[in-house]
Design a protein around this motif. Sequence first.
Motif, mmCIF file in Angstrom:
data_model
loop_
_atom_site.group_PDB
_atom_site.id
_atom_site.type_symbol
_atom_site.label_atom_id
_atom_site.label_comp_id
_atom_site.label_asym_id
_atom_site.label_seq_id
_atom_site.Cartn_x
_atom_site.Cartn_y
_atom_site.Cartn_z
ATOM 1 N N PRO A 32 3.774 -3.478 27.007
ATOM 2 C CA PRO A 32 4.018 -2.136 26.455
ATOM 3 C C PRO A 32 5.342 -2.031 25.704
ATOM 4 O O PRO A 32 5.418 -1.387 24.660
ATOM 5 N N LEU A 33 6.381 -2.693 26.204
ATOM 6 C CA LEU A 33 7.659 -2.641 25.502
ATOM 7 C C LEU A 33 7.547 -3.298 24.125
ATOM 8 O O LEU A 33 8.097 -2.804 23.141
ATOM 9 N N LEU A 51 3.195 -2.135 12.227
ATOM 10 C CA LEU A 51 2.276 -1.141 12.765
ATOM 11 C C LEU A 51 0.973 -1.808 13.209
ATOM 12 O O LEU A 51 0.405 -1.459 14.247
ATOM 13 N N LEU A 52 0.561 -2.809 12.441
ATOM 14 C CA LEU A 52 -0.660 -3.515 12.825
ATOM 15 C C LEU A 52 -0.450 -4.334 14.101
ATOM 16 O O LEU A 52 -1.333 -4.413 14.946
ATOM 17 N N MET A 53 0.749 -4.910 14.237
ATOM 18 C CA MET A 53 1.042 -5.635 15.482
ATOM 19 C C MET A 53 0.849 -4.716 16.674
ATOM 20 O O MET A 53 0.188 -5.068 17.657
ATOM 21 N N ALA A 54 1.454 -3.523 16.598
ATOM 22 C CA ALA A 54 1.366 -2.571 17.711
ATOM 23 C C ALA A 54 -0.101 -2.300 18.035
ATOM 24 O O ALA A 54 -0.509 -2.294 19.198
ATOM 25 N N LYS A 55 -0.894 -2.128 16.997
ATOM 26 C CA LYS A 55 -2.298 -1.794 17.176
ATOM 27 C C LYS A 55 -3.071 -2.956 17.825
ATOM 28 O O LYS A 55 -3.816 -2.763 18.780
ATOM 29 N N GLY A 60 -5.560 -5.740 22.721
ATOM 30 C CA GLY A 60 -5.649 -6.876 23.632
ATOM 31 C C GLY A 60 -5.151 -6.506 25.020
ATOM 32 O O GLY A 60 -5.723 -6.903 26.040
ATOM 33 N N PHE A 61 -4.111 -5.697 25.029
ATOM 34 C CA PHE A 61 -3.505 -5.284 26.286
ATOM 35 C C PHE A 61 -4.506 -4.542 27.175
ATOM 36 O O PHE A 61 -4.523 -4.719 28.400
ATOM 37 N N ALA A 62 -5.367 -3.726 26.560
ATOM 38 C CA ALA A 62 -6.356 -2.970 27.337
ATOM 39 C C ALA A 62 -7.230 -3.920 28.165
ATOM 40 O O ALA A 62 -7.605 -3.607 29.295
ATOM 41 N N VAL A 63 -7.515 -5.106 27.630
ATOM 42 C CA VAL A 63 -8.343 -6.076 28.351
ATOM 43 C C VAL A 63 -7.596 -6.608 29.583
ATOM 44 O O VAL A 63 -8.139 -6.651 30.693
ATOM 45 N N GLY A 138 5.611 4.136 32.574
ATOM 46 C CA GLY A 138 4.654 3.928 33.667
ATOM 47 C C GLY A 138 4.549 2.465 34.032
ATOM 48 O O GLY A 138 4.520 2.114 35.220
ATOM 49 N N ALA A 139 4.508 1.606 33.027
ATOM 50 C CA ALA A 139 4.391 0.173 33.277
ATOM 51 C C ALA A 139 5.615 -0.333 34.040
ATOM 52 O O ALA A 139 5.493 -1.040 35.050
ATOM 53 N N ALA A 140 6.806 0.050 33.571
ATOM 54 C CA ALA A 140 8.020 -0.407 34.243
ATOM 55 C C ALA A 140 8.089 0.161 35.653
ATOM 56 O O ALA A 140 8.469 -0.524 36.605
ATOM 57 N N ALA A 141 7.672 1.437 35.810
ATOM 58 C CA ALA A 141 7.742 2.060 37.133
ATOM 59 C C ALA A 141 6.797 1.376 38.111
ATOM 60 O O ALA A 141 7.132 1.193 39.281
ATOM 61 N N SER A 142 5.618 0.962 37.648
ATOM 62 C CA SER A 142 4.725 0.331 38.617
ATOM 63 C C SER A 142 5.274 -1.028 39.034
ATOM 64 O O SER A 142 5.214 -1.389 40.206
#
Length: 448
Positions: A32-33, A51-55, A60-63, A138-142
Amino acid sequence: MLFEDPVFASRVLTLLTLSFHIIYATIGVGVPLLIMIAHWVGIKKNDEHYLLMAKRWARGFAVTVAVGVVTGTAIGLQLSLLWPNFMELAGNIIALPLFLEVFAFFFEAIFLGIYAYTGDRFKDKRKHFLLLIPVVLGAAASGLFITVLNAFMNSPQGFDIVNGQLINANPVAAMFTPAMPTKVAHVLATAFMTSAFMVAAISAYKMIKGSNHIYHKKSLYMTMKIGLVFSIAAALIGDFSGKYLAEYQPEKLAAAEWHFETEEGAPLLMYGILDENEEVKYALKIPFGLSILAHGTPNSEVIGLDQFPVEETPPLIIHYFFDLMITIGVFMISLSLVYFIGIKRAWPFVKSKWFRSLIVLGGPLSFLAIEAGWWMTEMGRYPWILKGIMTIDAAATSSEYVGLMVILFGLLYLFLGIGTVVVLRRMFVNNPVEIELEKQRVAQGGET
Ligand code: HEB
Ligand code: HEB
């Protein structure tokens, strides 16, 4: 049966589950960072590539998040199944960080879902960017909360033990243990570092395979930079972790360093082997190194294993895990430094195949360092599950079915691991950068 002893089988299953889960957990905390930085740079520079990198990374991250949920659930399940006595003793106290972990995760997942599926609806990229803030937090907190729990297992506090019962539980005090600051910082920094080097490895791989696209150059440059920053941070924090160990878990540090006798001006021992008489051979000794790692001064005294009863000595194998982690850490710092100096000075070899191959290797190596770090810190707590209070033997289940579970869960992880690779490959190979850039331009009405 292969696993006669349920305690041993439970340890093997826990090792397997956590070692597998940590791969997804690390990506879950770190990526996420990266997405956020790419999106931010994309806005600042008004650059469609970032911007495309972020997308693409978000997709991929969702998987990996989905698989992380399955393995994380397996951990939760196994905690009660394999370590029932531990959960009975400490369940009250660890419920709070566990709950917060799950809560932080949902917080992250909800906003990630919105971010990933609404990209094209936002005319204003800045508003879309705002959705990333809760994802990163949220990611860092978990990661933070689950590490808080592990810190508690290493330096428990916030309760009294009366007749073997844990009473007067104060879950908040139990979260702020001496192990907490260094552990949380080290885990977060190494997750950011590893995720960055993982993406750098993919970019370098693409370039070795012949891509000359500026997209991959930008992505490599950016992730190497992030990796450099966090690998240096990881090493600086690791130094504090050493000082924490020297004060609160000296037996772990002594075992990791094969430091048998308490002494002043102790050298840092790297590599080597132990012969039958527990004599160290072929080791590299860095003078005063251990004293400096433990207390910050060259002549300070470092407690050795001679101060502990044999049954409380952690397994000496953790020395190799410690070596592995440190070696990889130093290697990654050097590699990324050379990369940047090389780019600045236009040294031709930074664009060579062999140098890029080293960067490709750096991705898996960083994950290996994460595994080694956890193996060291977890096995280094032996024989305790809750340091000084409950042993692993006392915590374990006596069920005879654990051996079967090892096999079934092993198959599940194999299936999930292969599945992740297959799905991610399809997702990216069938949808190359060039084509997606075209689509992105069309979607924005050709305004680029
Ligand atoms: Fe580390 C852990 C140090 C790098 C990952 N580490 C650790 C410890 C120590 C350290 C001392 C223990 C702690 C306890 O137990 O408490 N490191 C260190 C140093 C360095 C490092 C000094 C520099 C070289 N790491 C590193 C890297 C990585 C890591 C590079 C990856 C990537 N670690 C780790 C982990 C762990 C560790 C994961 C576990 C957790 C904690 O913190 O504990
Ligand atoms: Fe831990 C164990 C890893 C976290 C809980 N682990 C363990 C082991 C390992 C680990 C390797 C094994 C050791 C021996 O056998 O000795 N971890 C790990 C990792 C991680 C962790 C990688 C990250 C993810 N843990 C954790 C947490 C928790 C835990 C968070 C909580 C809850 N562990 C545990 C238990 C056990 C372990 C219960 C069992 C006991 C012992 O110690 O062993």
